[in-house]
Design a protein around this motif. Structure first.
Motif, mmCIF file in Angstrom:
data_model
loop_
_atom_site.group_PDB
_atom_site.id
_atom_site.type_symbol
_atom_site.label_atom_id
_atom_site.label_comp_id
_atom_site.label_asym_id
_atom_site.label_seq_id
_atom_site.Cartn_x
_atom_site.Cartn_y
_atom_site.Cartn_z
ATOM 1 N N THR A 93 0.848 -1.071 -0.066
ATOM 2 C CA THR A 93 0.000 -0.103 -0.168
ATOM 3 C C THR A 93 0.977 1.103 0.207
ATOM 4 O O THR A 93 1.861 1.394 0.988
ATOM 5 N N LEU A 94 0.734 2.110 -0.948
ATOM 6 C CA LEU A 94 1.229 3.255 -1.063
ATOM 7 C C LEU A 94 0.564 4.574 -0.893
ATOM 8 O O LEU A 94 -0.762 4.436 -1.406
ATOM 9 N N GLU A 95 0.708 5.316 0.138
ATOM 10 C CA GLU A 95 -0.283 6.686 0.216
ATOM 11 C C GLU A 95 0.387 7.676 -0.470
ATOM 12 O O GLU A 95 1.606 8.210 -0.347
ATOM 13 N N PHE A 96 -0.330 8.300 -1.424
ATOM 14 C CA PHE A 96 -0.081 9.754 -2.009
ATOM 15 C C PHE A 96 -1.096 10.767 -1.644
ATOM 16 O O PHE A 96 -2.043 10.293 -0.682
ATOM 17 N N GLU A 97 -0.911 11.829 -2.013
ATOM 18 C CA GLU A 97 -1.451 12.968 -1.583
ATOM 19 C C GLU A 97 -3.159 12.855 -1.814
ATOM 20 O O GLU A 97 -3.709 13.194 -0.806
ATOM 21 N N GLY A 98 -3.290 12.227 -2.779
ATOM 22 C CA GLY A 98 -5.017 12.413 -2.916
ATOM 23 C C GLY A 98 -5.475 11.018 -3.084
ATOM 24 O O GLY A 98 -6.798 10.960 -3.159
ATOM 25 N N PHE A 99 -4.732 9.968 -2.998
ATOM 26 C CA PHE A 99 -5.232 8.659 -2.739
ATOM 27 C C PHE A 99 -4.213 7.740 -2.316
ATOM 28 O O PHE A 99 -3.001 7.891 -1.971
ATOM 29 N N TYR A 100 -4.981 6.407 -2.065
ATOM 30 C CA TYR A 100 -4.083 5.068 -1.636
ATOM 31 C C TYR A 100 -3.891 4.261 -2.679
ATOM 32 O O TYR A 100 -5.003 4.009 -3.406
ATOM 33 N N LEU A 101 -2.704 3.834 -3.157
ATOM 34 C CA LEU A 101 -2.716 2.802 -3.991
ATOM 35 C C LEU A 101 -2.342 1.356 -3.450
ATOM 36 O O LEU A 101 -1.504 1.157 -2.646
ATOM 37 N N VAL A 102 -3.377 0.500 -3.584
ATOM 38 C CA VAL A 102 -3.152 -0.860 -2.975
ATOM 39 C C VAL A 102 -2.989 -1.967 -4.226
ATOM 40 O O VAL A 102 -3.812 -2.020 -4.993
ATOM 41 N N ASN A 103 -1.616 -2.514 -4.127
ATOM 42 C CA ASN A 103 -1.203 -3.704 -5.000
ATOM 43 C C ASN A 103 -1.422 -4.841 -4.297
ATOM 44 O O ASN A 103 -0.872 -5.068 -3.339
#
Length: 261
Positions: A93-103
């Motif tokens: 899980t990578l957290e970015f400014e506007g969203f989370y990305l879950v691979n």
């Protein structure tokens, strides 16, 4: 912003079959892979200085594993669900400014369904995890979810009814996840498209005849739908028994400096 997800079914083998050529051509802002099947130090992947690499290795050698290569600098990175670890290396899980990305690389129920109970319990934990993230900011989920959701998502639905990846239980878990506020981006754009698959058996001529399953997805929180531009399946790309899937979004994706180590 362009995102790519690909179950490479062994990254070292896939590199020998054109992975880097596709990676360069795809020119993605975020590139996610599943089933890396390697441990730390077993590969040196030269992707360019603009990409930061994050790896989640399985404890068992030659098994599972996920990775994310990103031009965007994440605010944080998490490995696993309840704890900041995942013994099978299935989640990043990578957290970015506007969203989370879950691979994610969802566990397979196995041909004899001996792991179906574990799979269903895992699905419940995964859904709860996504909902916790979604309560903070929107979520983009990508990866091999190991389920063909509807009959349109595989070639021979009737003969595969009840088989691993197409049991009623697995399909119902996917339905419940979507009903919780997530959107299957490919079906968002192409609700009736047939013969669109992302995985094919390695048996002779199966891929040539396009006898496949669509089990690789990009899901997004419903409130991200206005930003969606297109969802694609790069079925022409070889190198694995899966092909890459692509998501295009109207979001800023300016390259940022890699995280210092």
């Amino acid at each position: 912003m362009k995102l790519v997800s690909w179950n490479v079914n062994g990254l070292r083998a896939c590199v020998n079959k054109g992975f880097l050529d596709y990676f360069k051509t795809a020119d993605a802002d975020i590139f996610c892979i599943q089933e890396t099947k390697l441990q730390e130090g077993q590969i040196c992947l030269e992707l360019g200085e603009e990409y930061e690499q994050f790896w989640n290795y399985a404890e068992t050698k030659g098994y599972s594993g996920t990775a994310v290569f990103t031009r965007l600098k994440p605010l944080s990175v998490r490995y696993g669900l309840e704890e900041d670890r995942e013994p099978e290396g299935r989640i990043l899980t990578l957290e970015f400014e506007g969203f989370y990305l879950v691979n994610v690389y969802t566990p397979n129920a196995r041909r004899d369904l001996s792991r179906l109970t574990y799979r269903l319990e895992w699905e419940d934990r995964f859904r709860s995890y996504l909902l916790r993230l979604d309560a903070v900011k929107p979520v983009i989920v990508c990866g091999d979810l190991n389920v063909a959701h509807q009959e349109i998502d595989l070639k021979n639905a009737k003969s595969n009814q009840g088989n691993s990846g197409f049991t009623n239980e697995e399909r119902e878990k996917m339905t419940r996840l979507l009903e919780s506020g997530f959107v299957d981006t490919f079906r968002h754009f192409y609700p009736d498209r047939t013969d669109a698959y992302s995985w094919w058996s390695l048996m002779p001529r199966v891929r040539e005849r396009n006898i496949g399953w669509r089990i690789d997805y990009f899901l997004v929180s419903e409130r991200l739908c206005p930003l969606l531009k297109d969802a694609q399946i790069d079925a022409h790309v070889m190198g694995s028994d899966h092909c890459p899937v692509v998501l295009l979004m109207d979001m800023p994706a300016e390259p940022q400096a890699p995280i210092s180590t």
